[in-house]
Design a protein around this motif. Structure first.
Motif, PDB file in Angstrom:
ATOM      1  N   VAL A  23      67.666 -46.772  10.097  1.00  0.00           N
ATOM      2  CA  VAL A  23      68.465 -47.857  10.076  1.00  0.00           C
ATOM      3  C   VAL A  23      68.578 -48.854  10.966  1.00  0.00           C
ATOM      4  CG1 VAL A  23      70.608 -47.363  11.919  1.00  0.00           C
ATOM      5  CG2 VAL A  23      69.550 -45.781   9.599  1.00  0.00           C
ATOM      6  N   GLY A  65      70.902 -46.392   1.658  1.00  0.00           N
ATOM      7  CA  GLY A  65      71.383 -46.425   2.088  1.00  0.00           C
ATOM      8  C   GLY A  65      72.377 -45.138   2.609  1.00  0.00           C
ATOM      9  N   PHE A  66      73.036 -44.854   1.485  1.00  0.00           N
ATOM     10  CA  PHE A  66      72.889 -42.935   1.427  1.00  0.00           C
ATOM     11  C   PHE A  66      72.620 -42.033   1.962  1.00  0.00           C
ATOM     12  CE2 PHE A  66      76.050 -45.504  -1.693  1.00  0.00           C
ATOM     13  CZ  PHE A  66      77.283 -45.607  -0.947  1.00  0.00           C
ATOM     14  N   GLY A 100      64.152 -41.874   9.007  1.00  0.00           N
ATOM     15  CA  GLY A 100      65.924 -42.414   9.115  1.00  0.00           C
ATOM     16  C   GLY A 100      66.122 -43.639  10.183  1.00  0.00           C
ATOM     17  N   ILE A 119      77.196 -49.729   3.454  1.00  0.00           N
ATOM     18  CA  ILE A 119      75.579 -49.017   3.546  1.00  0.00           C
ATOM     19  C   ILE A 119      74.643 -49.893   2.765  1.00  0.00           C
ATOM     20  CG2 ILE A 119      74.470 -46.995   3.380  1.00  0.00           C
ATOM     21  CD1 ILE A 119      76.984 -45.568   3.160  1.00  0.00           C
ATOM     22  N   THR A 151      71.510 -42.110   5.315  1.00  0.00           N
ATOM     23  CA  THR A 151      72.777 -41.476   5.673  1.00  0.00           C
ATOM     24  C   THR A 151      73.492 -40.133   6.205  1.00  0.00           C
ATOM     25  OG1 THR A 151      73.997 -43.103   5.770  1.00  0.00           O
ATOM     26  CG2 THR A 151      75.255 -41.676   6.232  1.00  0.00           C
ATOM     27  N   PHE A 152      72.921 -39.295   5.071  1.00  0.00           N
ATOM     28  CA  PHE A 152      72.687 -37.873   5.300  1.00  0.00           C
ATOM     29  C   PHE A 152      71.598 -37.317   5.657  1.00  0.00           C
ATOM     30  CE2 PHE A 152      76.477 -38.975   2.100  1.00  0.00           C
ATOM     31  CZ  PHE A 152      77.397 -38.202   2.683  1.00  0.00           C
ATOM     32  N   LEU A 194      69.767 -38.079   7.684  1.00  0.00           N
ATOM     33  CA  LEU A 194      69.939 -38.408   9.476  1.00  0.00           C
ATOM     34  C   LEU A 194      70.883 -37.284  10.255  1.00  0.00           C
ATOM     35  CD1 LEU A 194      69.953 -42.333  10.350  1.00  0.00           C
ATOM     36  CD2 LEU A 194      68.448 -40.309  10.964  1.00  0.00           C
ATOM     37  N   LEU A 195      71.662 -37.137   9.400  1.00  0.00           N
ATOM     38  CA  LEU A 195      72.543 -35.787   9.194  1.00  0.00           C
ATOM     39  C   LEU A 195      72.358 -34.790   9.419  1.00  0.00           C
ATOM     40  CD1 LEU A 195      75.913 -37.282   8.024  1.00  0.00           C
ATOM     41  CD2 LEU A 195      75.882 -36.587   9.951  1.00  0.00           C
TER      42      LEU A 195
END
Length: 156
Positions: free
Chosen positions: A32, A65-66, A28, A55, A69-70, A72-73
């Motif tokens: 990014v 992109g989504f 991830g 994104i 992002t999720f 990585l979270l």
């Protein structure tokens, strides 16, 4: 705790999940970094295109992109879950279970959300090998994190 037979199972799942979350974080972070370096650049005096997405990832498809992002979270919270899990495994009593179980539940929920975006990304098809690896790890982590939660609750 009453059921000490599940402690080695929980330890194995905890180690496996930690390693997979670190791999997801690494891939991830690469995604990014690539998006920042090769993303959409706008100069002074220009306007944003009509279908601009904040994104935006130059590799992959519309769901990338989504998903990244999720993922990585989920990876960050998953590593925090592993840290709380190590503390619980060391003491293995009822007083350390709530913190380990709650952060593991949050990590599983975020991993489940990332898995949903991974499935959408698989459906849209255009992606590279690193994103495929991250999709596979997200799907596998959804199952193994759930088994870890079951193992630490079974030991209660």
């Amino acid at each position: 705790m009453a059921n000490a037979q599940l402690k080695p199972v929980a330890a194995l799942l905890l180690f496996l999940n930690f390693c997979m979350y670190v791999i997801v974080l690494g891939i991830g972070a690469w995604a990014v970094n690539k998006a920042i370096n090769h993303g959409f650049t706008i100069g002074p005096g220009f306007e944003l295109p009509a279908h601009f997405s904040p994104i935006y990832f130059p590799m992959g498809n519309a769901a990338t992109g989504f998903f990244v992002t999720f993922a990585l979270l989920a990876g960050v919270v998953g590593v925090a879950s592993a840290i709380a899990g190590v503390n619980h495994l060391r003491s293995w009593n009822a007083s350390s279970l709530p913190s380990a179980a709650s952060i593991a539940g949050v990590a599983w929920t975020l991993t489940l959300l990332a898995m949903g975006f991974a499935c959408k990304e698989i459906e849209l098809e255009i992606r590279n090998a690193r994103l495929r690896t991250m999709e596979a790890f997200s799907i596998i982590l959804t199952v193994t994190q759930l088994f870890y939660i079951a193992a630490i609750h079974g030991g209660a």
